[in-house]
Design a protein around this motif. Sequence first.
Motif, PDB file in Angstrom:
ATOM      1  N   ALA B   1       0.843  -1.189   0.000  1.00  0.00           N
ATOM      2  CA  ALA B   1       0.000   0.000   0.000  1.00  0.00           C
ATOM      3  C   ALA B   1       0.882   1.243   0.000  1.00  0.00           C
ATOM      4  CB  ALA B   1      -0.910  -0.002   1.221  1.00  0.00           C
ATOM      5  N   GLN B   2       0.343   2.279  -0.615  1.00  0.00           N
ATOM      6  CA  GLN B   2       1.099   3.522  -0.683  1.00  0.00           C
ATOM      7  C   GLN B   2       0.929   4.325   0.605  1.00  0.00           C
ATOM      8  OE1 GLN B   2      -1.269   2.700  -3.088  1.00  0.00           O
ATOM      9  NE2 GLN B   2       0.218   1.794  -4.483  1.00  0.00           N
ATOM     10  N   THR B   3       1.985   5.002   0.988  1.00  0.00           N
ATOM     11  CA  THR B   3       1.930   5.868   2.170  1.00  0.00           C
ATOM     12  C   THR B   3       2.615   7.183   1.867  1.00  0.00           C
ATOM     13  OG1 THR B   3       3.974   4.962   3.062  1.00  0.00           O
ATOM     14  CG2 THR B   3       1.931   3.944   3.803  1.00  0.00           C
ATOM     15  N   VAL B   4       2.183   8.211   2.581  1.00  0.00           N
ATOM     16  CA  VAL B   4       2.778   9.543   2.456  1.00  0.00           C
ATOM     17  C   VAL B   4       3.110  10.037   3.851  1.00  0.00           C
ATOM     18  CG1 VAL B   4       2.386  11.914   1.720  1.00  0.00           C
ATOM     19  CG2 VAL B   4       1.455  10.024   0.362  1.00  0.00           C
ATOM     20  N   THR B   5       4.337  10.512   4.038  1.00  0.00           N
ATOM     21  CA  THR B   5       4.782  10.931   5.362  1.00  0.00           C
ATOM     22  C   THR B   5       5.270  12.373   5.339  1.00  0.00           C
ATOM     23  OG1 THR B   5       5.475   8.662   5.885  1.00  0.00           O
ATOM     24  CG2 THR B   5       6.362  10.426   7.260  1.00  0.00           C
ATOM     25  N   GLN B   6       4.709  13.165   6.220  1.00  0.00           N
ATOM     26  CA  GLN B   6       5.191  14.530   6.425  1.00  0.00           C
ATOM     27  C   GLN B   6       5.676  14.600   7.863  1.00  0.00           C
ATOM     28  OE1 GLN B   6       1.360  16.188   4.279  1.00  0.00           O
ATOM     29  NE2 GLN B   6       2.823  17.856   4.561  1.00  0.00           N
ATOM     30  N   SER B   7       6.942  14.838   8.044  1.00  0.00           N
ATOM     31  CA  SER B   7       7.553  14.742   9.370  1.00  0.00           C
ATOM     32  C   SER B   7       7.577  16.057  10.128  1.00  0.00           C
ATOM     33  CB  SER B   7       8.978  14.201   9.243  1.00  0.00           C
ATOM     34  OG  SER B   7       9.731  15.058   8.395  1.00  0.00           O
ATOM     35  N   GLN B   8       7.099  17.118   9.513  1.00  0.00           N
ATOM     36  CA  GLN B   8       7.115  18.430  10.159  1.00  0.00           C
ATOM     37  C   GLN B   8       5.690  18.858  10.469  1.00  0.00           C
ATOM     38  OE1 GLN B   8       8.681  19.792   6.524  1.00  0.00           O
ATOM     39  NE2 GLN B   8      10.686  20.348   7.327  1.00  0.00           N
ATOM     40  N   PRO B   9       5.222  18.709  11.699  1.00  0.00           N
ATOM     41  CA  PRO B   9       3.842  19.102  12.001  1.00  0.00           C
ATOM     42  C   PRO B   9       3.630  20.611  11.838  1.00  0.00           C
ATOM     43  CG  PRO B   9       4.748  17.712  13.726  1.00  0.00           C
ATOM     44  CD  PRO B   9       5.883  18.077  12.830  1.00  0.00           C
ATOM     45  N   GLU B  10       4.641  21.402  12.192  1.00  0.00           N
ATOM     46  CA  GLU B  10       4.519  22.855  12.091  1.00  0.00           C
ATOM     47  C   GLU B  10       5.838  23.452  11.658  1.00  0.00           C
ATOM     48  OE1 GLU B  10       1.913  23.510  16.064  1.00  0.00           O
ATOM     49  OE2 GLU B  10       2.294  25.304  14.876  1.00  0.00           O
ATOM     50  N   MET B  11       5.734  24.557  10.919  1.00  0.00           N
ATOM     51  CA  MET B  11       6.928  25.308  10.543  1.00  0.00           C
ATOM     52  C   MET B  11       6.584  26.794  10.535  1.00  0.00           C
ATOM     53  SD  MET B  11       8.996  23.221   7.660  1.00  0.00           S
ATOM     54  CE  MET B  11      10.408  24.265   7.979  1.00  0.00           C
ATOM     55  N   SER B  12       7.609  27.589  10.745  1.00  0.00           N
ATOM     56  CA  SER B  12       7.435  29.038  10.691  1.00  0.00           C
ATOM     57  C   SER B  12       8.503  29.647   9.800  1.00  0.00           C
ATOM     58  CB  SER B  12       7.560  29.648  12.102  1.00  0.00           C
ATOM     59  OG  SER B  12       6.536  29.190  12.941  1.00  0.00           O
ATOM     60  N   VAL B  13       8.129  30.710   9.135  1.00  0.00           N
ATOM     61  CA  VAL B  13       9.075  31.398   8.262  1.00  0.00           C
ATOM     62  C   VAL B  13       8.779  32.885   8.312  1.00  0.00           C
ATOM     63  CG1 VAL B  13       7.616  31.135   6.224  1.00  0.00           C
ATOM     64  CG2 VAL B  13      10.084  31.453   5.943  1.00  0.00           C
ATOM     65  N   GLN B  14       9.838  33.656   8.206  1.00  0.00           N
ATOM     66  CA  GLN B  14       9.680  35.108   8.176  1.00  0.00           C
ATOM     67  C   GLN B  14       9.127  35.513   6.807  1.00  0.00           C
ATOM     68  OE1 GLN B  14      11.096  36.138  11.228  1.00  0.00           O
ATOM     69  NE2 GLN B  14       9.973  38.066  11.000  1.00  0.00           N
ATOM     70  N   GLU B  15       8.264  36.490   6.817  1.00  0.00           N
ATOM     71  CA  GLU B  15       7.725  37.017   5.570  1.00  0.00           C
ATOM     72  C   GLU B  15       8.872  37.395   4.630  1.00  0.00           C
ATOM     73  OE1 GLU B  15       5.217  40.352   6.317  1.00  0.00           O
ATOM     74  OE2 GLU B  15       4.301  40.341   4.324  1.00  0.00           O
ATOM     75  N   ALA B  16       8.706  37.050   3.350  1.00  0.00           N
ATOM     76  CA  ALA B  16       9.665  37.310   2.277  1.00  0.00           C
ATOM     77  C   ALA B  16      10.826  36.307   2.236  1.00  0.00           C
ATOM     78  CB  ALA B  16      10.241  38.715   2.317  1.00  0.00           C
ATOM     79  N   GLU B  17      10.912  35.432   3.232  1.00  0.00           N
ATOM     80  CA  GLU B  17      11.960  34.412   3.227  1.00  0.00           C
ATOM     81  C   GLU B  17      11.478  33.154   2.492  1.00  0.00           C
ATOM     82  OE1 GLU B  17      14.475  36.870   4.534  1.00  0.00           O
ATOM     83  OE2 GLU B  17      15.195  34.789   4.603  1.00  0.00           O
ATOM     84  N   THR B  18      12.389  32.201   2.397  1.00  0.00           N
ATOM     85  CA  THR B  18      12.100  30.934   1.715  1.00  0.00           C
ATOM     86  C   THR B  18      11.968  29.809   2.728  1.00  0.00           C
ATOM     87  OG1 THR B  18      13.244  31.609  -0.302  1.00  0.00           O
ATOM     88  CG2 THR B  18      13.008  29.237   0.071  1.00  0.00           C
ATOM     89  N   VAL B  19      11.031  28.916   2.486  1.00  0.00           N
ATOM     90  CA  VAL B  19      10.820  27.785   3.388  1.00  0.00           C
ATOM     91  C   VAL B  19      10.628  26.520   2.559  1.00  0.00           C
ATOM     92  CG1 VAL B  19       8.309  28.138   3.489  1.00  0.00           C
ATOM     93  CG2 VAL B  19       9.464  26.946   5.362  1.00  0.00           C
ATOM     94  N   THR B  20      11.080  25.403   3.105  1.00  0.00           N
ATOM     95  CA  THR B  20      10.941  24.113   2.429  1.00  0.00           C
ATOM     96  C   THR B  20      10.189  23.139   3.323  1.00  0.00           C
ATOM     97  OG1 THR B  20      12.992  24.428   1.173  1.00  0.00           O
ATOM     98  CG2 THR B  20      12.159  22.179   1.386  1.00  0.00           C
ATOM     99  N   LEU B  21       9.130  22.567   2.774  1.00  0.00           N
ATOM    100  CA  LEU B  21       8.337  21.563   3.479  1.00  0.00           C
ATOM    101  C   LEU B  21       8.702  20.184   2.944  1.00  0.00           C
ATOM    102  CD1 LEU B  21       4.827  23.310   3.427  1.00  0.00           C
ATOM    103  CD2 LEU B  21       6.760  23.688   4.954  1.00  0.00           C
ATOM    104  N   SER B  22       8.892  19.236   3.839  1.00  0.00           N
ATOM    105  CA  SER B  22       9.376  17.913   3.451  1.00  0.00           C
ATOM    106  C   SER B  22       8.241  16.906   3.295  1.00  0.00           C
ATOM    107  CB  SER B  22      10.358  17.388   4.499  1.00  0.00           C
ATOM    108  OG  SER B  22      11.451  18.256   4.640  1.00  0.00           O
ATOM    109  N   CYS B  23       8.476  15.950   2.422  1.00  0.00           N
ATOM    110  CA  CYS B  23       7.512  14.867   2.214  1.00  0.00           C
ATOM    111  C   CYS B  23       8.256  13.659   1.661  1.00  0.00           C
ATOM    112  CB  CYS B  23       6.426  15.308   1.238  1.00  0.00           C
ATOM    113  SG  CYS B  23       5.290  13.983   0.726  1.00  0.00           S
ATOM    114  N   THR B  24       7.959  12.516   2.209  1.00  0.00           N
ATOM    115  CA  THR B  24       8.447  11.263   1.629  1.00  0.00           C
ATOM    116  C   THR B  24       7.254  10.361   1.386  1.00  0.00           C
ATOM    117  OG1 THR B  24       8.849  10.288   3.803  1.00  0.00           O
ATOM    118  CG2 THR B  24      10.704  11.404   2.740  1.00  0.00           C
ATOM    119  N   TYR B  25       7.417   9.433   0.480  1.00  0.00           N
ATOM    120  CA  TYR B  25       6.308   8.542   0.149  1.00  0.00           C
ATOM    121  C   TYR B  25       6.855   7.153  -0.131  1.00  0.00           C
ATOM    122  CZ  TYR B  25       7.919   9.410  -4.597  1.00  0.00           C
ATOM    123  OH  TYR B  25       8.695   9.510  -5.728  1.00  0.00           O
ATOM    124  N   ASP B  26       5.967   6.203  -0.124  1.00  0.00           N
ATOM    125  CA  ASP B  26       6.373   4.836  -0.403  1.00  0.00           C
ATOM    126  C   ASP B  26       5.394   4.232  -1.399  1.00  0.00           C
ATOM    127  OD1 ASP B  26       6.753   1.715   1.418  1.00  0.00           O
ATOM    128  OD2 ASP B  26       7.893   2.540  -0.258  1.00  0.00           O
TER     129      ASP B  26
END
Lengths: 115, 115
Positions: B1-26
């Motif tokens: 079966a396929q699964t999707v995992t996001q390991s970051q429940p919450e993130m914060s970023v300053q306005e105008a900055e860059t942020v990366t959200l992680s995801c892995t899948y199987d």
Amino acid sequence: GAGVSQSPRYKVAKRGQDVALRCDPISGHVSLFWYQQALGQGPEFLTYFQNEAQLDKSGLPSDRFFAERPEGSVSTLKIQRTQQEDSAVYLCASSLAPRGDTEAFFGQGTRLTVV
Amino acid sequence: AQTVTQSQPEMSVQEAETVTLSCTYDTSESDYYLFWYKQPPSRQMILVIRQEAYKQQNATENRFSVNFQKAAKSFSLKISDSQLGDAAMYFCAYRSGHRDDKIIFGKGTRLHILP
């Protein structure tokens, strides 16, 4: 309408009460999905229709949950004898064609609270 | 079966900055699609970006881009020049390309934008 419409937006039910949630997909969309989203969680699949045929109901949590799409358009998700653990947002989505590459459009959901 | 995992429940970023959200899948499938959806408080699930597994080039939509690493089964979302309106829950999702299958969601990452 232009998008997927769900009604009601909010529903409060007493434990043991039956509820019916409605989904109006985008006109002409063949595929229709129902999802259950608990607070702070991702949507969990409930069931899938291709036109009027219910092709997958593997996600329905119990036999108290029943969905139909009799004319291949509007769909209704019915929950019998509601329990507190049924409290969640119920999302409906539709897509034009039964292919994985077609975009799924979501409604705004129905928030069900069982008290 | 396929699964999707996001390991970051919450993130914060300053306005105008860059942020990366992680995801892995199987998955054991070779043909599939990956998505990032945004869900603001209105609950409307909005498609942000889509990646076809057969395409090596990373998808880009204005300020949103992905880093798709097929061998590692990783699919991260980069948001550049973050704006206050980007604050929302972000869900990584998977869908089979072989059939009209359900969309499988991760548990989500709540993104806060700091003014």
